[in-house]
Scaffold this motif. Structure first.
Motif, short mmCIF file in Angstrom:
data_model
loop_
_atom_site.label_atom_id
_atom_site.label_comp_id
_atom_site.label_asym_id
_atom_site.label_seq_id
_atom_site.Cartn_x
_atom_site.Cartn_y
_atom_site.Cartn_z
N TYR A 123 -25.38 39.33 -28.85
CA TYR A 123 -24.00 39.80 -28.65
C TYR A 123 -23.57 40.65 -29.85
CZ TYR A 123 -18.86 39.33 -28.52
OH TYR A 123 -17.51 39.56 -28.54
N VAL A 151 -25.89 32.75 -27.18
CA VAL A 151 -25.03 32.67 -26.00
C VAL A 151 -25.84 31.93 -24.94
CG1 VAL A 151 -23.61 33.99 -24.37
CG2 VAL A 151 -24.03 34.89 -26.66
N PRO A 157 -18.91 31.84 -23.18
CA PRO A 157 -17.76 32.37 -22.43
C PRO A 157 -18.03 32.55 -20.93
CG PRO A 157 -18.76 34.12 -23.76
CD PRO A 157 -19.56 32.88 -24.01
N TYR A 158 -19.31 32.52 -20.53
CA TYR A 158 -19.66 32.90 -19.15
C TYR A 158 -20.12 31.75 -18.25
CZ TYR A 158 -19.58 37.44 -21.38
OH TYR A 158 -19.17 38.55 -22.08
N GLY A 199 -8.76 34.09 -29.15
CA GLY A 199 -10.01 34.53 -28.52
C GLY A 199 -11.16 33.76 -29.14
N SER A 200 -12.28 33.65 -28.41
CA SER A 200 -13.42 32.94 -29.01
C SER A 200 -14.03 33.78 -30.12
CB SER A 200 -14.46 32.56 -27.96
OG SER A 200 -14.94 33.69 -27.29
N GLN A 201 -13.74 35.08 -30.11
CA GLN A 201 -14.21 35.95 -31.19
C GLN A 201 -13.72 35.43 -32.54
OE1 GLN A 201 -16.29 38.42 -30.65
NE2 GLN A 201 -16.38 39.21 -32.72
N ARG A 216 -5.64 36.09 -25.11
CA ARG A 216 -6.33 35.88 -26.39
C ARG A 216 -6.40 34.40 -26.75
NH1 ARG A 216 -9.49 38.05 -26.27
NH2 ARG A 216 -10.17 38.21 -28.41
N TYR A 276 -27.14 31.23 -33.97
CA TYR A 276 -26.08 31.58 -33.01
C TYR A 276 -26.72 32.06 -31.72
CZ TYR A 276 -22.76 34.53 -30.56
OH TYR A 276 -22.00 35.11 -29.58
N SER A 335 -13.85 30.23 -23.97
CA SER A 335 -12.71 31.15 -23.92
C SER A 335 -12.06 31.17 -22.54
CB SER A 335 -13.27 32.54 -24.23
OG SER A 335 -12.30 33.52 -24.06
N ASP A 337 -22.34 29.68 -27.99
CA ASP A 337 -21.21 30.48 -27.52
C ASP A 337 -21.30 30.54 -25.99
OD1 ASP A 337 -19.11 32.23 -27.37
OD2 ASP A 337 -20.15 33.94 -28.26
N SER A 373 -10.90 34.06 -21.68
CA SER A 373 -10.92 35.50 -21.40
C SER A 373 -11.57 35.85 -20.08
CB SER A 373 -11.64 36.24 -22.53
OG SER A 373 -10.85 36.21 -23.69
N LYS A 374 -12.69 35.25 -19.76
CA LYS A 374 -13.42 35.65 -18.56
C LYS A 374 -12.99 34.84 -17.34
CE LYS A 374 -15.72 37.82 -21.76
NZ LYS A 374 -15.67 39.21 -22.08
N ASN A 417 -24.58 37.63 -22.85
CA ASN A 417 -24.27 39.02 -23.12
C ASN A 417 -25.19 39.44 -24.26
OD1 ASN A 417 -23.18 41.47 -23.70
ND2 ASN A 417 -21.19 40.70 -24.36
#
Ligand SMILES: Cc1ncc(COP(=O)(O)O)c(C=O)c1O
Length: 398
Positions: free
Chosen positions: A126, A171, A206-207, A100-102, A249, A169, A239, A204, A241-242, A176
């Motif tokens: 986030y 997004v 992810p979207y 996961g990118s987490q 993961r 950091y 990621s 970051d 994930s989305k 988010n």
């Protein structure tokens, strides 16, 4: 009887309110605008099943064996291909596959930050990133967000009672929770600021691939190529994930060589490597060529739901609730202009059968009690309208 004493880190880490709200989402009849989960009905189950069968047919032994810490070459190559499509061609050597990118965010943070160091973040930010910084014992300073994303100029007037940030950091696309996208001009400004001030900027994203309207803005690692020395000061996370499925993961980081090596060393200690099986399935799925069509379907559905929620909220609240109109991603971020406290409203809204996330949880410092985050992606049009009406009923009852 003596009880086990937990570590300071364990004691200062609280469970996130968002995760707690997920339990309420399971209540019968509840309309949840709270979660940040992709719509499972849209998962490309057929495509992932075919990819899994192919893994068993062609590489079962490797897929079931331990693997290398930085990730399987086939997947790093596939990710390099995706990065080129996003306007940032990179070599597979610059890619680290993470659980996961987490996890990538955790690895980069652990590689850069010592307890007491300062991270610059967006306001709002986030939540799970703030949890990582907190766990490490780092402190935060925040800069505001407007319609063009983080207000980079605010970095020029950070509080003087804290050390200079070591990392920033943010997004970058359909954030988010703010839904905002950092403009091209601000990205360029930020890259220059990173070099001038020697602060590592971690983007970051992810979207970004869930864009339903407009044109994509280049990642900062691409813009850094035009600024001497900048490639050492920017990194990028994303990621599957989305865009595919969070249960795989699989996330990734694109980082300068020295930082990537440090992350690999730390990852060895944390989990040896990301699931080889998941990596093989993800690589086969990308190779199958189904991702672009899948992404398009997801964007079409999410875009319609975003519009439906925006229309329903305008109908219900008019000028009392101001919000952004998302061009992508999974969140609609709003603010009550009539002084409504979103956390107090939630108690009544829950009884009326609708939940959302009160915006105050996303603030690293002074919270905005009237801010509110909605996620629309798992709810159909009729339920979005019903959810807005239930929220209006709660608002009237408050
Ligand atoms: C901004 C942001 N970064 C990172 C993540 C973590 O995603 P994952 O670990 O599933 O890749 C999320 C998940 O919601 C997110 O919203």
């Amino acid at each position: 009887m003596k009880t086990l004493t937990l570590s300071e880190a364990a004691n200062r880490t609280r469970s996130s309110d968002v995760r707690e709200l997920l339990k309420d989402a399971q209540l019968p009849g509840m309309i949840s605008l709270a979660g940040g989960l992709p719509d499972p009905a849209l998962f490309d189950v057929e495509g992932l099943e075919a990819a899994t069968r192919e893994v068993f047919a062609s590489e079962a032994q490797t897929a079931l064996q331990y693997g290398q810490t930085d990730g399987q070459l086939a997947l790093r190559q596939a990710v390099a291909g995706l990065m080129a499509e996003r306007g940032a061609p990179v070599s597979p050597d610059q890619v680290l596959i993470s659980s996961g990118s987490q996890q990538a965010l955790d690895l980069v943070s652990r590689s850069i930050l010592n307890p007491g160091d300062v991270v610059a973040v967006e306001r709002p930010s986030y939540l799970a990133a703030l949890q990582i910084f907190h766990l490490i014992g780092a402190d935060t300073v925040s800069i505001p967000v407007d319609g063009d994303g983080a207000v980079v100029d605010a970095l020029l007037s950070l509080p003087t009672d804290k050390p200079k940030p070591k990392m920033l950091y943010l997004v970058s696309n359909f954030a988010n929770p703010s839904g905002a996208t950092l403009s091209l001009a601000r990205r360029k400004q930020l890259v220059q600021w990173a070099v001038d001030n020697q602060v590592f900027v971690l983007e970051d994203d992810p979207y970004g691939a869930l864009r339903y309207r407009g044109t994509a803005v280049a990642p900062m690692i691409a813009l850094a190529k035009d600024v001497p020395g900048a490639l050492e000061w920017v990194g990028y996370l994303s990621s599957f994930s989305k865009i595919v499925a969070p249960g795989l993961r699989i996330g990734w980081a694109v980082l300068p060589a020295g930082l990537l090596d440090a992350c690999v060393r730390i990852k060895q200690a944390l989990d040896l490597h990301t699931s080889t099986f998941s990596q093989s399935v993800a690589a086969k799925y990308i190779a199958s060529g189904r991702l672009p069509a899948h992404q398009q379907t997801v964007c079409e559905v999410y875009g319609k739901r975003a519009d439906a929620l925006a229309a329903a909220l305008t109908d219900a609240f008019g000028d009392k609730l101001k919000f952004n109109r998302p061009d992508g991603g999974m969140f609609l971020w709003g603010r009550f202009e009539d002084g409504t406290n979103a956390r107090q409203l939630l108690k009544i809204a829950r009884d009326k059968g609708v939940i959302y996330v009160p915006g105050d949880v996303f603030y690293p410092d002074t919270p905005d009690a009237s801010a509110i985050r909605f996620s629309f992606v798992t709810v159909d049009k009729a339920k979005l309208a019903e959810g807005a009406q239930r929220l209006l009923a709660a608002h009237k009852a408050l």
